[in-house]
Motif scaffolding. Sequence first.
Motif, PDB file in Angstrom:
ATOM      1  N   GLU A  46       0.914  -1.328  -0.027  1.00 48.85           N
ATOM      2  CA  GLU A  46      -0.044  -0.153  -0.133  1.00 48.85           C
ATOM      3  C   GLU A  46       0.814   1.390  -0.063  1.00 48.85           C
ATOM      4  OE1 GLU A  46      -3.490   0.867   0.081  1.00 48.85           O
ATOM      5  OE2 GLU A  46      -2.406   3.040   0.338  1.00 48.85           O
TER       6      GLU A  46
ATOM      7  N   ARG B 107      -1.057   2.009   5.742  1.00 48.18           N
ATOM      8  CA  ARG B 107      -0.190   0.763   6.230  1.00 48.18           C
ATOM      9  C   ARG B 107      -0.312   0.746   7.632  1.00 48.18           C
ATOM     10  NH1 ARG B 107       3.231   3.289   2.356  1.00 48.18           N
ATOM     11  NH2 ARG B 107       4.435   3.696   4.286  1.00 48.18           N
ATOM     12  N   GLU B 108      -0.371   1.698   8.225  1.00 47.93           N
ATOM     13  CA  GLU B 108      -0.245   1.726   9.761  1.00 47.93           C
ATOM     14  C   GLU B 108      -1.579   0.971  10.171  1.00 47.93           C
ATOM     15  OE1 GLU B 108      -0.180   5.359  12.832  1.00 47.93           O
ATOM     16  OE2 GLU B 108       1.395   5.461  11.278  1.00 47.93           O
TER      17      GLU B 108
ATOM     18  N   ALA C 105       3.610  -4.998   6.327  1.00 46.46           N
ATOM     19  CA  ALA C 105       3.037  -3.917   5.128  1.00 46.46           C
ATOM     20  C   ALA C 105       4.243  -3.500   4.651  1.00 46.46           C
ATOM     21  CB  ALA C 105       2.500  -2.679   6.170  1.00 46.46           C
TER      22      ALA C 105
ATOM     23  N   ASP D 254       5.992  -0.836   1.545  1.00 43.34           N
ATOM     24  CA  ASP D 254       5.625   0.519   0.707  1.00 43.34           C
ATOM     25  C   ASP D 254       6.477   0.202  -0.543  1.00 43.34           C
ATOM     26  OD1 ASP D 254       5.706   2.869   0.240  1.00 43.34           O
ATOM     27  OD2 ASP D 254       6.788   4.136   1.847  1.00 43.34           O
TER      28      ASP D 254
ATOM     29  N   THR E  42       8.332  -4.403  -5.324  1.00 40.90           N
ATOM     30  CA  THR E  42       7.533  -5.058  -4.402  1.00 40.90           C
ATOM     31  C   THR E  42       7.586  -6.643  -4.302  1.00 40.90           C
ATOM     32  OG1 THR E  42       5.473  -5.128  -5.832  1.00 40.90           O
ATOM     33  CG2 THR E  42       5.908  -3.265  -4.172  1.00 40.90           C
TER      34      THR E  42
END
Length: 362
Positions: free
Chosen positions: A216, A222-223, A233, A235, A241
């Motif tokens: 995300e 993400r948090e 998560a 980034d 990715t």
Amino acid sequence: MRTTAVLSRDPAAAFSVEPVEIDEPRAGEILVRIAAAGICHTDLATRRAGAADRPILLGHEGAGVVAAVGPQVVGVRPGDHVVLTFRHCGACANCLAGRPAYCRESVALNQFGRRGHDAPRVAHAEGPVLDGFFGQSSFAGYALTTADNTIVVDPAIDLAVAAPFGCGFQTGAGAVLNVLRPEPGAWVAVYGAGAVGMAAVLAARTLDGVRVLVVETSAARRELALELGADAAVDPADGPTVAAVRELTGGGATHALDTTGIPSVLADALAALATGATVVAVGLGRGTPPIDVSEIVLHGKTIRGCLEGDSVPAEFIPRLLDLHAAGRFPAERLIGRYRHTEIDTALADQRAGRVVKPVLTW
Ligand SMILES: [Zn+2]
Ligand SMILES: [Zn+2]
């Protein structure tokens, strides 16, 4: 019935809050007093693409209380608390096979239309409104629905939390629970932590021994995903990715869900899968994914799509709401409430990532 509706008069213009007249329920129709309606991506895409014939009344994640029923309505009574979902015919081969989202009459039943009577279902000051969106057009204080898309729920549930189960939440949760069905030891990779992706995370968390990660771009999302129980998560700004997901999962995700509709994301999700694994796509984006067929052939991978979580709503929505009532599907963490007159604020907050699932209230 006089009430207010959130109308779209022009694809490019802001929504317009206006008084409308909703007709009484005729044969087979149910009049629902709308308490809440979630805003889904499909509402906004339809407003932009939309019919030339305006104004249109959107809204397809309605929830409320049945005010009245017309003749020939079975199974729904005044006073019932209901969640509204997509329509299906119940008689075609796909409906009979338990796949109502792929109903052969789906387009006719769920697109805009006008009732085949003299009186329109919805009218505003200048004439009839194009309604019937997902058999509900629930961006209004009342909606006319039918028994096949009106799901009776426990009256204890907060209707603003329940509303998005009619589309967004059942889409994400169904992709995991009905389609991917991960078993203990699985690693589920969810691409995009919007309402559909977050619902997938919550669904994965209800399964013993299943780990889930999100990919995300938004730090806040993400948090939130991590707070809601995601194990990791990623980034995309930190680097490719595919490598990150492969490393986190010890060789590749055993299951993946792409909610983004971004072609390159689906290709990356496929590349990051373990041998023999499946990625489900639920987003409809523009463009063609740069898919490497050797990824599929040489590693026995599968790409498949799903609509509305492949759910049978009359069974699946109550099942998800039971998980919610037991504290195992904290959907209330995903929603933000807005008076329907504040739809512009709701949309601005959604765009800015301040809310995952805006819900309008009446
Ligand atoms: Zn059908
Ligand atoms: Zn939707």
